[in-house]
Design an enzyme around this catalytic site. Structure first.
Site: not given
Length: 437
Positions: A123-124, A24
Site C-alpha cells: 500500500d506504499e 500511501d
C-alpha cells in the site's frame, strides 16, 4: 521557531535533492472492499478481518470512519469489535489487493522509469520525479496532484502523498503532515527541518524509533527530535554505533539512500512466522504447527539452493501469560533436510518451553551455504542422506505441480494443524477472488 542557526551545523548545499514522492493508499484493504461494495471508503464503517469466524481473528485494515467512531485499529481482535448496525466485517481477499496494487504502480510508470519506483509495501510506494519534471513540465507537487487524480479516476481509491528532498523527508511528511492535511499532500524540504522534523511530537512517529529505542534515548536525556539533533554525535556513535549516527543524521533530515539501489543483506536468512488464531495450550498441537513451519521453511531453503548451519526458534506466549516467550538458536551441521530441521526446532522447543499458552511461532534458518554439497557424518550412511535428499526433492516437485494438498503428513489433519488451510492463503491471508462476502 529555532531560527536559522541550524545551518552552521549542516550545509545542505552538498545534499542531493531527489524530489521523492511517498504515496500511501489510505486504509488500502478496507478502501478496496468499500469500493467493491459501492461504499464511500472515507465514510463507510468497514473492517477487513482475518479469521472472522474465530473470536481471536485479527483486524487487518479498518476504514477511517470505523477507526474514528469505533476505535478499531489494526491490532484489534474479533471479540473486541463493538457492535454497530452499519459495520461491515469482511474477510481479506489478497489476490484482489495485489491486482489493485499493480494497477496503481502502473499509473506511476506512465510518468517515471522503473528505476525511479520503489514499491515499499502493498500500500506504499516511493516515486522519484526528478528526471521527469522537464519532460512533463510538472513540479513535484503537481505530480502529486496528477497521481491523486489518476488513482481516484481509475480505481476510486483515496491516497495521501508526502513530498521531500529525499526518501526520509517524504516519508516523514506523509506520516506527520499529509495524513492530516485537507489536500492529503504535504511537502518537507531541508530548510524546513526546524519547523517540521523537530516539531514531531511523539518520538515513535519518527523513522527508526520504536518504544525500545525511545526508552534508550530518554535515558540519555533525549525527549524530542530537537534533542536528538543536538545531542553529542560522538557519544551517540560510541553508545549506539551506526544506528546512533543514523538517528542524528535523520534528525537533521539527512538521508543519502538511493531509490534505485537494491539492498543486499550481508547475512542471508530464510524464515517464516505465524500468529495462531487461538492460544495453544496443548503441547502436541503446538508441536504439529511448529513441525509444519519448520518443514515449510526447509522447502523454501531447497528451492533457493541453500543449506543452513543455524536454526533460530522464537515462541511468543499469550498476553495472559506472565512472560513474553523465548527466542533461542543453535548451530547445526549443514543441512536442508525437512526431517532434520524439524527435529532441531522441536529440540529447541522442548529445551526452553515452560508450558505457557503459545500464540506466535517463528522459525528462521541462517548461515546459508551451497545446497548441492552433501555433508557426511559418522552416524549416518551416505545412502541414507541421499535417500532423504531424493525424498525431499520429490515431495517438493509434487507440491509445486499439484499444490500442498497433494502430499502431506497425516498429522496435518489433526486438531490444531494449520498447514493445509494456510497453503491456500496469499501473504498469510485469504486470496478470496470469489464474490462479495
Amino acid at each position: 521557531m529555532y531560527g536559522s542557526d541550524y545551518q552552521q551545523y549542516f550545509d545542505y548545499s552538498d545534499e542531493k535533492v531527489d524530489d521523492i514522492l511517498c504515496i500511501d493508499m489510505k486504509s488500502f484493504y478496507a478502501s478496496v472492499e468499500c469500493i467493491e461494495r459501492g461504499l464511500d471508503p472515507l465514510k463507510a464503517l468497514l473492517v477487513v478481518m482475518s479469521g472472522s469466524d474465530s473470536p481471536g481473528g485479527l483486524a487487518l485494515a479498518t476504514s477511517p470512519k470505523a477507526k474514528e467512531l469505533l476505535g478499531i485499529d489494526n491490532v484489534t481482535r474479533n471479540f473486541q469489535i463493538p457492535y454497530h448496525k452499519d459495520l461491515h466485517i469482511v474477510p481479506p481477499r489478497m489476490n484482489l489487493y495485489i491486482k489493485k496494487n499493480v494497477e496503481i504502480n502502473n499509473i506511476f510508470r506512465r510518468y517515471v522509469a522503473d528505476e525511479d519506483i520503489l514499491i515499499y509495501s502493498i500500500d506504499e510506494t516511493f516515486v522519484r520525479v526528478k528526471a521527469s519534471k522537464k519532460l512533463f513540465n510538472l513540479s513535484p507537487y503537481q505530480f502529486a496532484e496528477r497521481f491523486k487524480h489518476d488513482i481516484q479516476k481509475e480505481t476510486r481509491l483515496p491516497c495521501t502523498i508526502g513530498i521531500g528532498d529525499n526518501m526520509l523527508l517524504s516519508k516523514l511528511a506523509l506520516d506527520n503532515a499529509a495524513k492530516h492535511a485537507p489536500s492529503m499532500i504535504a511537502t518537507w524540504h531541508y530548510q524546513d527541518v526546524p519547523n517540521t522534523v523537530w516539531q514531531i511530537k511523539n518520538m515513535t512517529d519518527f523513522w527508526g524509533i520504536n518504544r525500545r529505542t525511545e526508552k534508550r534515548l530518554n535515558n540519555k536525556g533525549i525527549y524530542s527530535i530537537y534533542d536528538l539533533a543536538h545531542h553529542d554525535f560522538f557519544e551517540m556513535k560510541e553508545s549506539m554505533g551506526v544506528m546512533g549516527q543514523q538517528l542524528i543524521a535523520h534528525a537533521w533530515g539527512i538521508d543519502r539512500s538511493n531509490i534505485s539501489e537494491v539492498y543486499q543483506p550481508k547475512s542471508k536468512s530464510i524464515g517464516n512466522s505465524q500468529v495462531l488464531m487461538k492460544d495453544y495450550v496443548k503441547v502436541n498441537e503446538t508441536k504439529i504447527v511448529l513441525r509444519e513451519i519448520a518443514e515449510q521453511v526447509a522447502t523454501r531453503l531447497r528451492k533457493k539452493g541453500y543449506q543452513t548451519s543455524c536454526v533460530h526458534l522464537s515462541v511468543g506466549y499469550s498476553r495472559s501469560e506472565s512472560t513474553p516467550g523465548f527466542s533461542r538458536q543453535m548451530s547445526i551441521p549443514k543441512t536442508n533436510s525437512s526431517k532434520k530441521l524439524a527435529s532441531y526446532c522441536l529440540l529447541l522447543f522442548d529445551k526452553f518451553y515452560d508450558g505457557s499458552a503459545v500464540r506466535n511461532l517463528s522459525v528462521n534458518y541462517s548461515k546459508l551455504s551451497d545446497g548441492d554439497i552433501l555433508q557426511l557424518n559418522l552416524f549416518e550412511q551416505p545412502e541414507e542422506l541421499v535417500s532423504q535428499k531424493i525424498l525431499d526433492e520429490t515431495i517438493d516437485s509434487i507440491r509445486e505441480k499439484y499444490g500442498f494438498d497433494a502430499i502431506y503428513h497425516a498429522s496435518s489433519r489433526l486438531e490444531g494443524a494449520t498447514a493445509i488451510n494456510r497453503s491456500h492463503l496469499v501473504g498469510g491471508h485469504a486470496g478470496g477472488m470469489d464474490g462479495l462476502t
